[in-house]
Design an enzyme around this catalytic site. Sequence first.
Site, PDB file in Angstrom:
ATOM      1  N   THR A  72      -0.059   2.257   4.578  1.00  0.00           N
ATOM      2  CA  THR A  72       0.770   2.870   3.529  1.00  0.00           C
ATOM      3  C   THR A  72      -0.115   3.598   2.524  1.00  0.00           C
ATOM      4  OG1 THR A  72       2.401   1.110   3.787  1.00  0.00           O
ATOM      5  CG2 THR A  72       2.486   2.355   1.724  1.00  0.00           C
ATOM      6  N   SER A 195      -4.060   1.780  10.443  1.00  0.00           N
ATOM      7  CA  SER A 195      -3.901   0.495   9.750  1.00  0.00           C
ATOM      8  C   SER A 195      -4.486  -0.617  10.609  1.00  0.00           C
ATOM      9  CB  SER A 195      -2.415   0.247   9.522  1.00  0.00           C
ATOM     10  OG  SER A 195      -2.200  -1.072   9.061  1.00  0.00           O
ATOM     11  N   GLY A 196      -5.249  -1.511   9.985  1.00  0.00           N
ATOM     12  CA  GLY A 196      -5.922  -2.577  10.727  1.00  0.00           C
ATOM     13  C   GLY A 196      -4.987  -3.495  11.486  1.00  0.00           C
ATOM     14  N   THR A 233     -13.728  -2.095  -5.330  1.00  0.00           N
ATOM     15  CA  THR A 233     -14.688  -2.821  -4.491  1.00  0.00           C
ATOM     16  C   THR A 233     -14.144  -2.955  -3.073  1.00  0.00           C
ATOM     17  OG1 THR A 233     -15.440  -4.030  -6.425  1.00  0.00           O
ATOM     18  CG2 THR A 233     -15.952  -5.018  -4.280  1.00  0.00           C
ATOM     19  N   CYS A 320      10.231  -3.465   7.874  1.00  0.00           N
ATOM     20  CA  CYS A 320      10.692  -3.367   6.495  1.00  0.00           C
ATOM     21  C   CYS A 320      12.183  -3.079   6.416  1.00  0.00           C
ATOM     22  CB  CYS A 320       9.891  -2.318   5.735  1.00  0.00           C
ATOM     23  SG  CYS A 320       9.770  -0.776   6.598  1.00  0.00           S
TER      24      CYS A 320
HETATM   25  N1  PLP Z   1       3.053   4.036   9.317  1.00  0.00           N
HETATM   26  C1  PLP Z   1       3.606   3.482  10.400  1.00  0.00           C
HETATM   27  C2  PLP Z   1       4.022   4.361  11.541  1.00  0.00           C
HETATM   28  C3  PLP Z   1       3.805   2.097  10.459  1.00  0.00           C
HETATM   29  O1  PLP Z   1       4.368   1.559  11.535  1.00  0.00           O
HETATM   30  C4  PLP Z   1       3.406   1.310   9.359  1.00  0.00           C
HETATM   31  C5  PLP Z   1       3.662  -0.142   9.349  1.00  0.00           C
HETATM   32  O2  PLP Z   1       4.610  -0.623   9.953  1.00  0.00           O
HETATM   33  C6  PLP Z   1       2.797   1.946   8.270  1.00  0.00           C
HETATM   34  C7  PLP Z   1       2.638   3.311   8.273  1.00  0.00           C
HETATM   35  C8  PLP Z   1       2.327   1.160   7.091  1.00  0.00           C
HETATM   36  O3  PLP Z   1       1.126   0.478   7.383  1.00  0.00           O
HETATM   37  P1  PLP Z   1       0.717  -0.809   6.526  1.00  0.00           P
HETATM   38  O4  PLP Z   1       1.625  -1.920   6.949  1.00  0.00           O
HETATM   39  O5  PLP Z   1      -0.710  -1.069   6.907  1.00  0.00           O
HETATM   40  O6  PLP Z   1       0.854  -0.460   5.101  1.00  0.00           O
END
Ligand code: PLP
Length: 389
Positions: A72, A195-196, A233, A320
């Site tokens: 995000t 994203s990790g 940091t 979400c």
């Molecule tokens: N973008 C996509 C396509 C995702 O599926 C997600 C998480 O579900 C995100 C962004 C957000 O990543 P994070 O959960 O690491 O904030």
Amino acid sequence: MRRVYFDNSATTPVLPEVFEAMRPYFSEHFGNASSIHHHGQETRAAVEHARESVAALLGCRAAEVVFTGGGTEADNLAIFGIVDAGDHVITSTVEHHAVLNACRHLESEGCEVTYLPVDGRGLVDPQDVRRALRSSTKLVTVMTANNETGVLQPVEEIGKVAAEADVYFHTDAVQAAGKVRIDVKAIGCDLLAISGHKLHAPQGVGALYVRKGTALVPMLYGGRHERSRRAGTENVPGIVGLGKAAELARTKLESGDGAMVAMRDRLEGALLRVKSSGNNGAGAPRVPQTSSMYFDGIDGEALVIALDLKGLAVSTGAACSSGAIEPSHVLTAMGMSADRARASIRFSLGQQNTMEEVKFAIGLVGETVARLRELSPKAVVSRQSSVVR
Ligand code: PLP
């Protein structure tokens, strides 16, 4: 009770090798990577090693990788770091909320945003991107892989359109990194987010590829970390984990291991034999891990709960949006009716899953769909034919 986890698009377990790589960075090697003494140099070296590994996964230079606190944040940094009030942005209707809600915020600040439609397979037409361009267009942001359907967008073609028009191109590759090969040069993007926790590294760490020379305005004000692109940091254990997961993912991708595709195809093949079922995004290129399927007459939420009670974790789509009454914005954008979108669930596989688990899921989903259809007044199909072995 036996528990099988098929919700790896929501998050993945940290792989044992990743956890072992991170372990010393909690207490043994604890230094602040900005400190000039031994402790700091030790962690600085680990951060820079991880940066090399992430760069190798994406096909870029290490200096072009900015570590963030997740996907995000990486998406937000890409968007708010480029767009100014009055600019025009082009995106798609099927983006993750990390991009969609950032764009909605831009609109509230006086920017104009074009939300491009997708076809029935979930694909953006690159010619639509071309047609949407204006003299004020500053950024095109279209995802690489969709989180609900796994559909892969034609990002290389979109990248060409953006480059010809000399506008920035960002792609959210959170659901693509580690699943399909990514080469930022082939895509032709200026910014790419990962994203990790979607690739077996921990939650709360991510990265943004920022092409050399891109004038990115930071979102956070503080120290000069990450070459002044992301103050704060560094999360050293998280970054080390992301680096290790990137290494493992790259090796796996290079080995051409077809285990994931075999599991996905077995699952889909069997579940498509359930009457009145279908595959969302069929006909489009997709990542091997994700299958979005509908079972007409079934309430997806009810199916997710019933499967969970029997030990199978799946989801109705984006994590979400669980609990939300609205049907998936992705599936409805693909032209699906609200009823069919609500009758859809997502199976997403990870490195830890096995074919044996797939067989367990096939039997369980078939039985559960049949049972729910018997209970549901909305049942639209023959009951007997719902059971798949
Ligand atoms: N973008 C996509 C396509 C995702 O599926 C997600 C998480 O579900 C995100 C962004 C957000 O990543 P994070 O959960 O690491 O904030």
